[in-house]
Structure formats: C-alpha cells, structure tokens
Design a protein around this motif. Structure first.
Motif, mmCIF file in Angstrom:
data_model
loop_
_atom_site.group_PDB
_atom_site.id
_atom_site.type_symbol
_atom_site.label_atom_id
_atom_site.label_comp_id
_atom_site.label_asym_id
_atom_site.label_seq_id
_atom_site.Cartn_x
_atom_site.Cartn_y
_atom_site.Cartn_z
ATOM 1 N N GLY A 63 -23.785 28.071 97.365
ATOM 2 C CA GLY A 63 -22.669 28.190 98.299
ATOM 3 C C GLY A 63 -21.720 27.009 98.203
ATOM 4 O O GLY A 63 -20.496 27.175 98.237
ATOM 5 N N CYS A 64 -22.285 25.810 98.071
ATOM 6 C CA CYS A 64 -21.440 24.619 97.904
ATOM 7 C C CYS A 64 -20.642 24.712 96.603
ATOM 8 O O CYS A 64 -19.451 24.366 96.560
ATOM 9 N N ASP A 65 -21.296 25.190 95.540
ATOM 10 C CA ASP A 65 -20.607 25.343 94.258
ATOM 11 C C ASP A 65 -19.387 26.257 94.382
ATOM 12 O O ASP A 65 -18.294 25.921 93.949
ATOM 13 N N VAL A 66 -19.596 27.425 94.985
ATOM 14 C CA VAL A 66 -18.494 28.387 95.113
ATOM 15 C C VAL A 66 -17.351 27.788 95.933
ATOM 16 O O VAL A 66 -16.182 27.887 95.552
ATOM 17 N N ALA A 67 -17.701 27.151 97.042
ATOM 18 C CA ALA A 67 -16.662 26.585 97.908
ATOM 19 C C ALA A 67 -15.895 25.479 97.182
ATOM 20 O O ALA A 67 -14.678 25.334 97.350
ATOM 21 N N SER A 68 -16.601 24.700 96.366
ATOM 22 C CA SER A 68 -15.918 23.642 95.613
ATOM 23 C C SER A 68 -14.876 24.247 94.678
ATOM 24 O O SER A 68 -13.785 23.709 94.499
ATOM 25 N N GLN A 69 -15.238 25.386 94.078
ATOM 26 C CA GLN A 69 -14.317 26.017 93.128
ATOM 27 C C GLN A 69 -13.026 26.485 93.780
ATOM 28 O O GLN A 69 -11.979 26.491 93.142
ATOM 29 N N VAL A 70 -13.097 26.915 95.039
ATOM 30 C CA VAL A 70 -11.886 27.455 95.646
ATOM 31 C C VAL A 70 -11.092 26.388 96.385
ATOM 32 O O VAL A 70 -10.142 26.704 97.092
ATOM 33 N N ASP A 71 -11.504 25.143 96.239
ATOM 34 C CA ASP A 71 -10.676 24.042 96.711
ATOM 35 C C ASP A 71 -10.455 24.038 98.225
ATOM 36 O O ASP A 71 -9.348 24.299 98.710
ATOM 37 N N VAL A 72 -11.518 23.752 98.962
ATOM 38 C CA VAL A 72 -11.419 23.633 100.414
ATOM 39 C C VAL A 72 -11.805 22.208 100.802
ATOM 40 O O VAL A 72 -12.386 21.479 99.997
ATOM 41 N N PRO A 73 -11.497 21.785 102.032
ATOM 42 C CA PRO A 73 -11.888 20.442 102.458
ATOM 43 C C PRO A 73 -13.401 20.254 102.378
ATOM 44 O O PRO A 73 -14.161 21.220 102.511
#
Lengths: 213, 213, 213
Positions: free
Chosen positions: B112-122
């Motif tokens: 989940g952290c990986d995916v969120a990192s990819q979409v560029d969120v805080p």
C-alpha cells in the motif's frame, strides 16, 4: 468540509471547526462501544471526512481534500483524541456540540454544492452532492457502530441539508453577491436546524410490518 | 496486496499467500454465520481484496489490481472454498493462520505504501494508504457480518500497520538498499504483531456512557 | 441498470421498471424499521442505484448514470414514496414484486456486463461486473438495515446473476443477433430465478462453530 476557500477565510475556519465537531461527536459514539484509542481516532476521521469523500468518489473528483491536505486528517484525529481526555467536559457541553454539529452540517452542505457546481453536473445532483457531504459521514459512523443510521430514522437532518442546498443554489442563479448569500444561507440553515432540534420537528414515519417472511 | 512486483518474486508470492490467508479467515467468520457457499467465497474475496480496493478508489488509482489481474479474485475465492472443505483442519491450524494473517498485514501495508508513493501524495497519506490496505478488508468483513469492527475495539493491528509503514517509508528516505529494507521491515512488522498477540498487548480503551441521549 | 440503451427502448423501459421495483422492495424493508419518509426514499435510491454505482466506482467509469441522468434518482425516490402510500396494496402484490425484482436482477446483470465490456476488462471481470450490478444494491440495503446481507445467506440470487452473465457474454463471442440474444438471456435468467424461488433451490451452507475465541 472539503473545499478550501482561499479567499473566504471565515468559511475556511468554519470548515475546520465542523470537522473537529463531527469527529468529537463520533468519538462519544465510539466511547459508548468501548473502542480503543486508535479506533476512536479512526471513527472520528471517517465520520468527519467521510461525507466529502463519498461525494468526491461518486463525482470522480480527485484528489480528495484530505489526500491533498492531510491537515484535515490531523484535525479530525486531534478532535477525537481530545474527546477521550475531556469526555466528561465534552458531555456537559452538549448544547455547544449540537450547535457545532449544525454548523458542520450547513458548512459541509454549502461546500458540497460548491464542489459539485465546479464539476458541471445537473442541478439536482448539486443538491444531492451537498446533502451527501453533510450527511453521509454520520451514516458511516452508524454503520461502523453497528446501528441503523440515525439519519434514516429521525430528526430533520437530511431535510435541513436539502433546504440549505436549494437556497444556496438559488442564489447562484440570481447572481447576487456571493459572500452575502453564503452568510444568509448559513443563517437560514443553522436556524432551521436549531429550531428542528428545539421543537423536535420530525418527519412522519413509515411503519410497516408483515407476519410472513 | 495489489502491487505486482515483477522483479521481487518473493513479495509476489507472499502477496498471494496473504490474499489466501485473509480469505480463509473471513471464510471461518462466514461459517459462524451459516452463509452459503457463494456467500463464503464473496465474503472471502471482499475481505482479502477490499483493503487495496478502498485505497485505490480513494487515491483514484485505476485499474484496480484484481480488475487487471483476475487471478487475485480466483486465489481469494479458492482460499475461501478450500476453507469450507477443510474447516476442521483449518481451525486446528489456528496458530499458522495467525502467522499468515500477520504476514498479510505486513505485506499489504508495504504494498500500500508503494502504490501511494507512486501516485505522489503527501508523506502522511502514504502511511495512511498502507494502513488502509492492511486493515480495511477486515473492517468490511465485520460490517458484512454485522459486527462492530474488531479493528476499532482490540488488538494492536492498525498500530502494527502504522509502525510498519513508518519504518518502511523511512528507508526510502535513507536511500538504503531496497530489498534489504523490505526484508527488515517485514521482519520488524511480523515480530511486532506476533509479540502483540503473544503478550496480548492492547491499547487503552475509551469507555463512555451517558444516561440521556 | 445504468446503461441507457438508446436503440433498445424495451431494455430502457425495463431498466426503469427494475429501478422502481428494487426501490419499492427496499421501502418495505425501511418500513419494517420505522424509518421516516426521507429515510425511506434514501434507502430506496441507494438500493436501486447502488449496484451500478459500486460497479462504476470500481471500474473508474465516470460519470455515474444517475449523475448524468438524475431522472433515475427521481424514479427510485418516487417508487419508494409510492410504497409508503400504497404499503398494504404493495404487500398484497407480493408475487408481482418477486417477478419485478427478478426482472431487475436480470436486466441489471446484462447492463452491467455491457458497461464492463465497453471499458475493456478481462472476461471474468465482465461477469463479476454484471453480478455486482445485479446484487450489490441489496447488500447495501441490508447493511443499512443492520442485517447480515441476505445475499450471503440464502436463495439463488448471485448464482442466477452469474449464470445470466455467462450466457449473455457467450453470445457476444458467438456473434449472433444481439437483440435476439438479449431476449433469450432475459428469458433464461428470469425463468431460472422464478424456478429457484418456486422450488426453494438453495446452495449448501457452510456452518462452522468453535468454542474458543
């Protein structure tokens, strides 16, 4: 909640108050079910930010406000945590909470209408978007607390939201001064809600029972 | 779950194991409510894939993993169905399940952290995305079983996810070897969870009651 | 529901009937919990339009049908409101409702498959999309009524949807006349569902209990 009105700082401050107030109300509900501290904060955040989240997901309006501005998550969690520490006090301030919650309802409704207007949907959907923003968080809270949502059973809550939204949207059509109209809508919605609480206005209920099934 | 790491085949295999394990746990919950076979498989799939689905819907990250790769749906349904056939055996392997479920929690959190990192969120949202991926499936399971979510009431589950996510994300900042860091995070998260179960670590609870309301 | 077939006006009319029928069924459930009038209409709309909404959110398929065409919301709300006025009559027409609900299930399933085909997903997901469209509204209704979803516990409902979807999709592969195939699928699905009700076909149940936990 949700729209960050950069020019209108009053609405901005009100939206933070609204997020905190709804989170605190949810925290009391969490305490009635003996949730742990993390659960209280999660329920608070879901309740306070859930209405706007559902609206944005339904409209395909990304990024979500709290994803772009995590400060909203922090305010919601902080409100819930403060409630744990101050439960007795919070409880005694019951009236203050009803007022804050009503402010939340009206502010969220107007913000919801604003967002929906921006993404260009039919007029009835603007009203529905306002109502979802104002009311859906409480529905999530009740589902997570394993109860039939209060929204469906009693109180003029959704109706206040719809009337507020209708009035607010009418103003945009009339091309009146935006700030004035926002203030007027706010006063109207808040008054309506407080009167509904004071005089226990309720909608007629539909009671149906059958033997079979 | 959800990210298909093409290079890191260990994480890939672990994510299938995690999906199957969470689906099997949900199937036991379904059996306690006498659901039919189709219901068991549906509840299993919703539980195992629900966390990642909610995360992707909140981030507007399409297509969903299981839409693009229906094999995940098949693994989840197969896990649930196997549980019907092997219920007694599965039940006896209680400890194995706790371990598998903990693996799922940690693997899902990292993915989940990986995916969120990819979409560029805080950064805070990266942690929240990890927690949602790891924990939200169980919340859906409890809602569908008509219970107040276990996540809100007991056990260090969300907390394990948050700590795991924080540690995992710190590594990305430090620019250390990614594989090593993943392994370290995995070990840390799994150990934390198993210790929490073993020694019954719990968060303080917020207990609140009022007469009125 | 959800696709507005401009050429095929029969399916179009059927989809309005299906929306109204599912809303009316939900309104009876709302009446059993003494919801107020606004709650009845909201529950009706959520039930009737929820399946297609969940499907579209999962597929990232925007705008939602009812956002683009609010007439669907109006039909759902009107169906629920009519039920309040005509509860006794509606109740007596029990058989008619079962037929209308079955029509809804089959029509929604086909429409769901159609939408999923358009957005280019793997074949198994087309079937799943049909099933979600046909069944998820009822799951939302049961969650909001604080019950374990009927879908998971009894009746061949999801199975009828899956069989209907499989049959429908097969036709697209065979390149047969679309209208004929739609009619055939409709007849098959409706017959299957009515037989399942008439002869109380049920799936085997998974009953599991444990002492501990």
């Amino acid at each position: 909640m949700w729209t960050m009105p950069p020019t209108d700082s009053v609405l901005h401050v009100l939206s933070f108050i609204a997020v905190a107030a709804q989170s605190m109300t949810a925290a009391l509900a969490a305490g009635r079910r003996s949730m742990d501290w993390a659960g209280v904060c999660m329920l608070g955040a879901i309740t306070a930010l859930g209405g706007g989240t559902i609206r944005d997901v339904l409209l395909g309006h990304y990024p979500l406000l709290w994803v772009a501005h995590p400060i909203y998550l922090a305010v919601a969690a902080a409100g819930a945590f403060a409630t744990i520490l101050l439960a007795r006090l919070v409880h005694r301030l019951n009236l203050a909470f009803l007022v804050l919650d009503a402010i939340g309802l009206v502010v969220f409704t107007m913000a919801g209408c604003d967002v929906a207007s921006q993404v260009d949907v039919p007029l009835p959907i603007v009203i529905v978007a306002g109502m979802i923003t104002g009311c859906a968080g409480g529905v999530l809270r009740d589902i997570l607390c394993n109860e039939v949502p209060l929204l469906f059973r009693s109180e003029l809550y959704a109706s206040v939201s719809v009337v507020t939204g209708l009035f607010y949207v009418t103003g945009s059509g009339l091309q009146v001064n935006a700030q004035l109209w926002t203030a007027l809508t706010f006063a109207l919605g808040l008054t309506f809600r407080m009167l509904a609480i004071r005089y226990r206005w309720e909608m007629p209920k539909f009671v149906f029972s059958d033997e079979e099934r």
